[in-house]
Design a protein around this motif. Structure first.
Motif, PDB file in Angstrom:
ATOM      1  N   LEU A   1       0.820  -1.207   0.000  1.00  0.00           N
ATOM      2  CA  LEU A   1       0.000   0.000   0.000  1.00  0.00           C
ATOM      3  C   LEU A   1       0.855   1.258   0.000  1.00  0.00           C
ATOM      4  CD1 LEU A   1      -2.783  -0.984   2.568  1.00  0.00           C
ATOM      5  CD2 LEU A   1      -3.022  -0.826   0.095  1.00  0.00           C
ATOM      6  N   LYS A   2       1.979   1.210   0.702  1.00  0.00           N
ATOM      7  CA  LYS A   2       2.829   2.401   0.818  1.00  0.00           C
ATOM      8  C   LYS A   2       3.691   2.621  -0.419  1.00  0.00           C
ATOM      9  CE  LYS A   2       6.472   2.416   3.555  1.00  0.00           C
ATOM     10  NZ  LYS A   2       7.613   3.020   2.758  1.00  0.00           N
ATOM     11  N   ASP A   3       4.291   1.569  -0.929  1.00  0.00           N
ATOM     12  CA  ASP A   3       5.278   1.704  -2.009  1.00  0.00           C
ATOM     13  C   ASP A   3       4.821   1.109  -3.331  1.00  0.00           C
ATOM     14  OD1 ASP A   3       7.016   2.854  -0.139  1.00  0.00           O
ATOM     15  OD2 ASP A   3       7.761   0.884   0.479  1.00  0.00           O
ATOM     16  N   GLY A   4       3.573   0.609  -3.404  1.00  0.00           N
ATOM     17  CA  GLY A   4       3.115  -0.035  -4.625  1.00  0.00           C
ATOM     18  C   GLY A   4       3.213   0.815  -5.875  1.00  0.00           C
ATOM     19  N   PRO A   5       2.763   2.088  -5.864  1.00  0.00           N
ATOM     20  CA  PRO A   5       2.829   2.898  -7.091  1.00  0.00           C
ATOM     21  C   PRO A   5       4.242   3.136  -7.605  1.00  0.00           C
ATOM     22  CG  PRO A   5       1.258   3.843  -5.549  1.00  0.00           C
ATOM     23  CD  PRO A   5       1.975   2.739  -4.819  1.00  0.00           C
ATOM     24  N   ARG A   6       5.261   2.956  -6.747  1.00  0.00           N
ATOM     25  CA  ARG A   6       6.638   3.163  -7.201  1.00  0.00           C
ATOM     26  C   ARG A   6       7.256   1.900  -7.780  1.00  0.00           C
ATOM     27  NH1 ARG A   6       9.728   5.984  -2.273  1.00  0.00           N
ATOM     28  NH2 ARG A   6       8.816   4.213  -1.147  1.00  0.00           N
ATOM     29  N   PHE A   7       6.503   0.787  -7.746  1.00  0.00           N
ATOM     30  CA  PHE A   7       7.077  -0.474  -8.189  1.00  0.00           C
ATOM     31  C   PHE A   7       7.281  -0.507  -9.694  1.00  0.00           C
ATOM     32  CE2 PHE A   7       6.322  -4.810  -9.814  1.00  0.00           C
ATOM     33  CZ  PHE A   7       7.456  -5.425  -9.301  1.00  0.00           C
ATOM     34  N   LEU A   8       6.260  -0.128 -10.463  1.00  0.00           N
ATOM     35  CA  LEU A   8       6.377  -0.208 -11.915  1.00  0.00           C
ATOM     36  C   LEU A   8       7.453   0.725 -12.475  1.00  0.00           C
ATOM     37  CD1 LEU A   8       2.690  -0.651 -13.120  1.00  0.00           C
ATOM     38  CD2 LEU A   8       4.488  -2.364 -12.884  1.00  0.00           C
ATOM     39  N   PRO A   9       7.550   1.997 -12.015  1.00  0.00           N
ATOM     40  CA  PRO A   9       8.691   2.812 -12.495  1.00  0.00           C
ATOM     41  C   PRO A   9      10.042   2.209 -12.138  1.00  0.00           C
ATOM     42  CG  PRO A   9       6.990   4.208 -11.547  1.00  0.00           C
ATOM     43  CD  PRO A   9       6.602   2.790 -11.243  1.00  0.00           C
ATOM     44  N   TRP A  10      10.157   1.655 -10.922  1.00  0.00           N
ATOM     45  CA  TRP A  10      11.418   1.009 -10.549  1.00  0.00           C
ATOM     46  C   TRP A  10      11.691  -0.189 -11.441  1.00  0.00           C
ATOM     47  CZ3 TRP A  10      12.147  -4.008  -8.801  1.00  0.00           C
ATOM     48  CH2 TRP A  10      13.432  -4.310  -8.340  1.00  0.00           C
ATOM     49  N   LEU A  11      10.663  -0.992 -11.735  1.00  0.00           N
ATOM     50  CA  LEU A  11      10.831  -2.159 -12.588  1.00  0.00           C
ATOM     51  C   LEU A  11      11.232  -1.749 -14.002  1.00  0.00           C
ATOM     52  CD1 LEU A  11      10.558  -5.257 -12.646  1.00  0.00           C
ATOM     53  CD2 LEU A  11       8.188  -4.946 -13.359  1.00  0.00           C
TER      54      LEU A  11
ATOM     55  N   ARG B   1      13.390  -4.146 -24.690  1.00  0.00           N
ATOM     56  CA  ARG B   1      11.948  -4.314 -24.881  1.00  0.00           C
ATOM     57  C   ARG B   1      11.238  -4.720 -23.587  1.00  0.00           C
ATOM     58  NH1 ARG B   1       8.629  -5.764 -29.256  1.00  0.00           N
ATOM     59  NH2 ARG B   1       6.469  -5.625 -28.501  1.00  0.00           N
ATOM     60  N   LEU B   2      11.945  -5.439 -22.699  1.00  0.00           N
ATOM     61  CA  LEU B   2      11.327  -5.873 -21.454  1.00  0.00           C
ATOM     62  C   LEU B   2      10.905  -4.694 -20.587  1.00  0.00           C
ATOM     63  CD1 LEU B   2      13.645  -8.863 -20.433  1.00  0.00           C
ATOM     64  CD2 LEU B   2      11.368  -8.968 -21.453  1.00  0.00           C
ATOM     65  N   ALA B   3      11.603  -3.575 -20.700  1.00  0.00           N
ATOM     66  CA  ALA B   3      11.249  -2.401 -19.906  1.00  0.00           C
ATOM     67  C   ALA B   3       9.873  -1.865 -20.260  1.00  0.00           C
ATOM     68  CB  ALA B   3      12.295  -1.296 -20.102  1.00  0.00           C
ATOM     69  N   THR B   4       9.369  -2.224 -21.441  1.00  0.00           N
ATOM     70  CA  THR B   4       8.022  -1.807 -21.846  1.00  0.00           C
ATOM     71  C   THR B   4       7.006  -2.919 -21.630  1.00  0.00           C
ATOM     72  OG1 THR B   4       8.965  -0.326 -23.514  1.00  0.00           O
ATOM     73  CG2 THR B   4       6.642  -0.925 -23.762  1.00  0.00           C
ATOM     74  N   ASP B   5       7.387  -4.138 -22.002  1.00  0.00           N
ATOM     75  CA  ASP B   5       6.418  -5.247 -21.961  1.00  0.00           C
ATOM     76  C   ASP B   5       6.059  -5.651 -20.539  1.00  0.00           C
ATOM     77  OD1 ASP B   5       6.407  -5.273 -24.687  1.00  0.00           O
ATOM     78  OD2 ASP B   5       7.941  -6.825 -24.872  1.00  0.00           O
ATOM     79  N   VAL B   6       7.067  -5.861 -19.678  1.00  0.00           N
ATOM     80  CA  VAL B   6       6.798  -6.379 -18.332  1.00  0.00           C
ATOM     81  C   VAL B   6       5.943  -5.430 -17.499  1.00  0.00           C
ATOM     82  CG1 VAL B   6       7.877  -7.129 -16.175  1.00  0.00           C
ATOM     83  CG2 VAL B   6       8.848  -7.836 -18.370  1.00  0.00           C
ATOM     84  N   PRO B   7       6.217  -4.110 -17.455  1.00  0.00           N
ATOM     85  CA  PRO B   7       5.328  -3.232 -16.690  1.00  0.00           C
ATOM     86  C   PRO B   7       3.888  -3.212 -17.204  1.00  0.00           C
ATOM     87  CG  PRO B   7       7.426  -2.147 -17.058  1.00  0.00           C
ATOM     88  CD  PRO B   7       7.425  -3.379 -17.899  1.00  0.00           C
TER      89      PRO B   7
END
Length: 371
Positions: A179-189, A196-202
């Motif tokens: 809940l606290k850090d979830g929104p920062r996960f996809l930018p970090w990933l 190409r993985l930087a686009t597909d996986v998120p």
């Protein structure tokens, strides 16, 4: 005239079949290795899964608070505390009324056993007290003979309870961090993956998150529907503890098969010791009808709409998951099938060829160019 097989085409078909078979075997081998690794890491993976499911249930409130300017840590803390209060209130709502009437229920159980004994002693069974006593003595002897296995079962049960408590605590902490850090996960990933993985996986992760949230919401709606229908039936029959039984039905809806059986058994038992055999049979009929409607109508329809799966796929997934992994398999079968569908749809989008627009026919393009 009979058509002769072409040796060249036959050889090409056999080579293609052999290549596809080898590739399929490699995919199955990789899947088996992944499942084996998942089983070895299950003590960590299971709390992670439970934490994700709880996060999908509580994330809308956390998102609402964050959009109102609350700090991420404060919003996550408030939502976690509220979740604990709700769970504690549900447990109290079930436990306190049952504990307050435990004496009456115990007396009713003893009376019900005595009635069954009197009924068995009469026609058509005509089982005498000597036979009943002999049966009880035999049962006691068997229990004494199997005391070692019973101790082992108790130790296993205690270990299961301890593991369940540890899993719940870990899942609660993971829910707070999600809940606290979830929104920062996809930018970090995105920053960690190459090319190409930087686009597909998120993108796939975001779609899987939306699908998982749809599953939890649909399951909660199905449980609420069960609780309302069964609660109305219990209220009409004037069975005591209607509200705790309805809450128990709602909570048990998240545990397939065993949850419904447990909640139904409790409701029938309370109806038996308080209202008699006739009302207990009516309650049993109500529960069977509601559970059949849930399993064959409500749940497949709601989950098929929310998850993009056909109702038959939902039923087959639950059956396969239960046969492979028991209760946990039944619980995770539908979301896993939905997540696989998400991944497959994305792969099909990326691997599919775009439709080509038909070229205009110059012979019929007799449009006049304005001067």
């Amino acid at each position: 005239m009979p058509a002769w097989l072409s040796s060249a085409k036959t050889a090409a078909a056999l080579r293609t079949s052999a290549r596809v078979s080898v590739e399929l075997l490699l995919v199955l081998l990789a899947a088996s290795a992944a499942l084996w690794l998942l089983g070895r890491m299950w003590s960590v993976v299971w709390p992670l899964i439970v934490g994700l499911l709880l996060t999908t249930l509580t994330w809308p409130l956390a998102r609402f608070l964050r959009r109102r300017g609350w700090p991420a840590a404060l919003a996550a803390s408030v939502v976690t505390v509220l979740f604990l209060l709700v769970v504690t209130g549900i447990v109290a709502l079930i436990a306190v009324p049952v504990a307050s009437q435990s004496g009456e229920l115990a007396d009713g159980v003893v009376e019900g056993i005595q009635r069954l004994r009197e009924w068995a002693a009469g026609p058509p069974l005509n089982i005498g007290d000597a036979q009943i006593t002999g049966t009880l003595d035999t049962a006691v002897a068997r229990v004494q003979d199997s005391i070692g296995s019973m101790v082992t079962a108790v130790v296993t049960g205690v270990s299961t309870v301890v593991n369940g408590v540890v899993t719940a605590v870990l899942a609660l902490f993971l829910m707070f961090f999600f809940l606290k850090d979830g929104p920062r996960f996809l930018p970090w990933l995105t920053r960690q993956l190459p090319g190409r993985l930087a686009t597909d996986v998120p993108v796939v992760a975001a779609r899987c998150w939306e699908t998982l949230g749809a599953f939890v919401r649909s399951q909660a709606f199905v449980g609420l529907l069960d609780a309302v229908l069964i609660g109305i039936g219990l209220w009409v029959l004037e069975v005591p503890l209607v509200l705790p039984l309805a809450v128990l039905t709602f909570v048990s809806a998240f545990v397939p098969i065993v949850g419904a059986l447990f909640a139904g058994l409790v409701a029938v038992l309370i109806a038996l010791v308080s209202n008699g055999l006739t009302d207990a049979l009516i309650v049993l009929a109500i529960i069977v009808v509601v559970q059949q409607l849930e399993g064959n109508v409500f749940q497949p329809m709601i989950q098929s709409r929310g998850l993009g799966l056909h109702a038959a796929v939902v039923l087959l997934a639950v059956t396969l998951g239960g046969s492979l992994a028991g209760i946990v398999g039944s619980l995770l079968a539908v979301p896993v099938a939905a997540l696989l569908a998400v991944v497959w749809n994305y792969l099909r989008e990326q691997l599919g060829e775009p439709l080509q627009e038909p070229e205009p026919d110059e012979s019929h393009s007799g449009a006049t160019v304005p001067s």
